[in-house]
Motif scaffolding. Structure first.
Motif, short mmCIF file in Angstrom:
data_model
loop_
_atom_site.label_atom_id
_atom_site.label_comp_id
_atom_site.label_asym_id
_atom_site.label_seq_id
_atom_site.Cartn_x
_atom_site.Cartn_y
_atom_site.Cartn_z
N HIS A 7 15.73 28.62 2.57
CA HIS A 7 16.40 27.34 3.23
C HIS A 7 15.78 26.65 4.02
O HIS A 7 15.13 27.27 4.98
CB HIS A 7 17.94 28.01 3.50
N HIS A 8 15.65 25.31 3.68
CA HIS A 8 15.08 24.49 4.85
C HIS A 8 16.48 23.88 5.25
O HIS A 8 17.39 23.71 4.74
CB HIS A 8 14.25 23.27 4.17
N GLY A 9 16.43 23.59 6.55
CA GLY A 9 17.52 22.87 7.53
C GLY A 9 18.05 21.79 6.62
O GLY A 9 17.31 20.95 5.89
N PRO A 10 19.16 21.19 6.82
CA PRO A 10 19.70 19.75 6.66
C PRO A 10 18.64 18.66 6.68
O PRO A 10 18.10 18.39 7.60
CB PRO A 10 21.17 19.78 7.24
N GLY A 11 18.42 18.22 5.56
CA GLY A 11 17.41 17.02 5.39
C GLY A 11 16.10 17.55 5.71
O GLY A 11 15.14 16.62 5.84
N ALA A 12 15.68 18.62 5.55
CA ALA A 12 14.28 19.01 5.81
C ALA A 12 13.38 18.56 4.88
O ALA A 12 12.30 18.20 5.07
CB ALA A 12 14.18 20.70 6.01
N HIS A 13 13.97 18.43 3.58
CA HIS A 13 12.84 18.08 2.34
C HIS A 13 12.46 16.55 2.39
O HIS A 13 11.38 16.13 2.15
CB HIS A 13 13.40 18.33 1.00
N ASP A 14 13.36 15.77 3.16
CA ASP A 14 13.14 14.38 2.99
C ASP A 14 12.87 13.82 4.69
O ASP A 14 11.93 13.65 4.90
CB ASP A 14 14.24 13.51 2.33
N HIS A 15 14.02 13.88 5.23
CA HIS A 15 13.89 13.37 6.67
C HIS A 15 13.12 14.14 7.45
O HIS A 15 12.18 13.60 8.17
CB HIS A 15 15.33 13.45 7.00
N GLY A 16 13.13 15.34 7.45
CA GLY A 16 12.34 16.39 8.06
C GLY A 16 10.93 15.91 7.84
O GLY A 16 10.02 16.01 8.84
N HIS A 17 10.46 15.97 6.69
CA HIS A 17 9.21 15.85 6.43
C HIS A 17 8.76 14.40 6.61
O HIS A 17 7.52 14.20 6.93
CB HIS A 17 9.10 16.13 4.44
N GLY A 18 9.51 13.44 6.50
CA GLY A 18 9.12 12.21 7.15
C GLY A 18 9.01 11.97 8.47
O GLY A 18 7.68 11.42 8.89
N HIS A 19 9.56 12.91 9.24
CA HIS A 19 9.17 12.92 10.72
C HIS A 19 7.97 13.57 10.92
O HIS A 19 7.17 13.24 11.70
CB HIS A 19 10.14 13.60 11.35
N ALA A 20 7.58 14.66 10.20
CA ALA A 20 6.52 15.41 10.30
C ALA A 20 5.35 14.58 10.03
O ALA A 20 4.12 14.52 10.52
CB ALA A 20 6.39 16.74 9.46
N HIS A 21 5.05 13.78 8.78
CA HIS A 21 4.28 13.03 8.13
C HIS A 21 3.84 11.61 9.25
O HIS A 21 2.74 11.59 9.83
CB HIS A 21 4.41 12.16 6.93
N HIS A 22 5.09 11.05 9.75
CA HIS A 22 4.78 10.04 10.75
C HIS A 22 4.14 10.56 12.28
O HIS A 22 3.42 10.09 12.75
CB HIS A 22 6.21 9.39 11.05
N GLY A 23 4.77 11.88 12.35
CA GLY A 23 4.29 12.54 13.65
C GLY A 23 2.49 12.59 13.55
O GLY A 23 2.13 12.37 14.60
N ALA A 24 2.27 13.07 12.45
CA ALA A 24 0.81 13.49 12.05
C ALA A 24 -0.13 12.13 12.23
O ALA A 24 -1.08 12.04 12.75
CB ALA A 24 0.74 14.19 10.86
N ASP A 25 0.51 11.12 11.59
CA ASP A 25 -0.27 9.79 11.58
C ASP A 25 -0.29 9.42 13.10
O ASP A 25 -1.52 8.99 13.39
CB ASP A 25 0.52 8.62 10.60
N ALA A 26 0.55 9.64 13.81
CA ALA A 26 0.64 8.91 15.34
C ALA A 26 -0.49 9.92 15.90
O ALA A 26 -1.07 9.62 16.91
CB ALA A 26 1.94 9.08 15.87
N SER A 27 -0.41 11.44 15.74
CA SER A 27 -1.43 12.06 16.22
C SER A 27 -2.77 11.85 15.86
O SER A 27 -3.56 11.68 16.83
CB SER A 27 -1.28 13.58 16.19
N VAL A 28 -3.11 11.42 14.83
CA VAL A 28 -4.43 10.79 14.52
C VAL A 28 -4.95 9.65 14.99
O VAL A 28 -6.13 9.46 15.59
CB VAL A 28 -4.61 10.68 12.75
N ARG A 29 -3.85 8.84 15.09
CA ARG A 29 -4.29 7.42 15.75
C ARG A 29 -4.36 7.72 17.48
O ARG A 29 -5.47 6.99 18.16
CB ARG A 29 -3.08 6.50 15.90
N ARG A 30 -3.75 8.40 18.05
CA ARG A 30 -3.86 8.78 19.55
C ARG A 30 -5.31 9.57 19.75
O ARG A 30 -6.02 9.30 20.51
CB ARG A 30 -2.94 9.66 19.93
N LEU A 31 -5.82 10.68 18.82
CA LEU A 31 -6.78 11.33 18.99
C LEU A 31 -8.19 10.25 18.71
O LEU A 31 -9.26 10.51 19.37
CB LEU A 31 -6.72 12.58 18.01
N SER A 32 -7.87 9.52 17.77
CA SER A 32 -9.06 8.70 17.41
C SER A 32 -9.53 7.74 18.49
O SER A 32 -10.56 7.47 18.95
CB SER A 32 -8.83 7.78 16.06
#
Length: 312
Positions: A7-32
């Motif tokens: 089981h993935h937690g409530p909203g993990a497949h859409d909302h949670g994944h979206g947060h993870a993706h945006h978080g990774a994008d922000a991480s790339v920008r900061r590191l660059s």
């Protein structure tokens, strides 16, 4: 008879994944941005340190060179972590940032040890240093490090945490170089150059060890500091229909998001599906667990090769 439920937690497949993706994008920008700032100034400080014969500046430039490589590694890891799961890597690429943090920690420890040896040699045999230009270059280096720290503001994962530690160590090196330059200009205390370099190395060792230890804990499938088997058992102790939980394992891919597997023995007459949903809801709401695998059992523990189940 036991049944396993993933089981993935409530909203993990859409909302949670979206947060993870945006978080990774922000991480790339900061590191660059941080990599651009440090990369440019590494060349300036290395040339300046060689010119004025300052170990403090050369030490800081060596740190910055290693940190630039570390940031580049962290950037690659952040990009790799965005890739989807595959047949070979069924959990995805979330471990790359943690691996980058571990390597960065080892590099930091190795470089600091080498600089401590050179600092000790300079303490025994002080060398003349040009204090004026040393001060100018150290101040510019400090400003560059402050800019890189601001670029990494908001970082929380082990990968970016490792990058921030590298940049912070550079900032400490710049501060030490400024103080050493002032002492040289004031009193011709050339010994201040290796002495302050040695002091900064001692401070950096502590941070480098902590980063290496924490990332190794994740790579070794250790439980996150905030969530362990005891917390899971306590969290599920009030769930209706659950007689007990055992075979509880907690780990994390990135050091931040806990993952759980467990066996849950049902009370007599408990509705399996309703109890399963209650377990996942309790794990999600109480401990922030988005990913859990639960084996439901109504009788004896179903687990080949483990006896007794309750002890694990």
């Amino acid at each position: 008879m036991g049944a396993s439920h993933h089981h993935h937690g409530p909203g993990a497949h859409d909302h949670g994944h979206g947060h993870a993706h945006h978080g990774a994008d922000a991480s790339v920008r900061r590191l660059s941005l941080a990599l651009l700032i440090l990369g440019v100034f590494t060349i300036v400080e290395a040339a300046g340190g060689w010119w004025v014969n300052s170990l403090a500046l050369l030490s800081d430039a060596a740190h910055m060179l290693t940190d630039s490589a570390a940031l580049a590694f962290a950037l690659v890891a952040a990009r790799l972590s965005q890739r989807p799961p595959s047949a070979a890597l069924t959990y995805g690429h979330g471990r790359w940032p943690t691996l980058a943090a571990f390597v960065n920690g080892l590099l930091l420890l190795a470089l600091t040890a080498a600089l401590m040896v050179e600092s000790w040699r300079r303490l025994l045999h002080p060398e003349v240093v040009e204090g004026g230009w040393m001060l100018v270059i150290a101040v510019i280096g400090g400003l560059a490090n402050v800019g890189a720290l601001f670029a990494l503001e908001g970082a929380s994962g082990l990968n970016e945490r490792g990058a921030r530690l590298h940049v912070l160590s550079d900032l400490l090196g710049s501060v030490a170089a400024v103080v050493a330059a002032l002492l040289i200009l004031w009193r011709d205390w050339w010994i201040a150059d290796p002495l302050l370099s040695l002091l900064v190395c001692v401070l950096i060792l502590r941070s480098g060890w902590r980063l290496t230890r924490d990332s190794a804990q994740v790579l070794l499938e250790g439980a996150p500091s905030a969530v362990g088997p005891a917390q899971v058992r306590q969290c599920l102790g009030t769930v209706a229909g659950v007689a007990e939980v055992h075979h509880v394992h907690v780990w994390s891919l990135d050091g931040a998001q806990p993952m759980v597997t467990l066996h849950a023995r049902l009370e007599s007459g408990a509705a399996a599906e309703a109890t399963l949903q209650a377990i996942h809801r309790q794990l999600h709401d109480g401990l922030g667990v988005e990913h859990a695998t639960v084996q439901m059992e109504s009788g004896a523990c179903v687990s080949a090769g483990h006896a007794p189940c309750q002890t694990v």
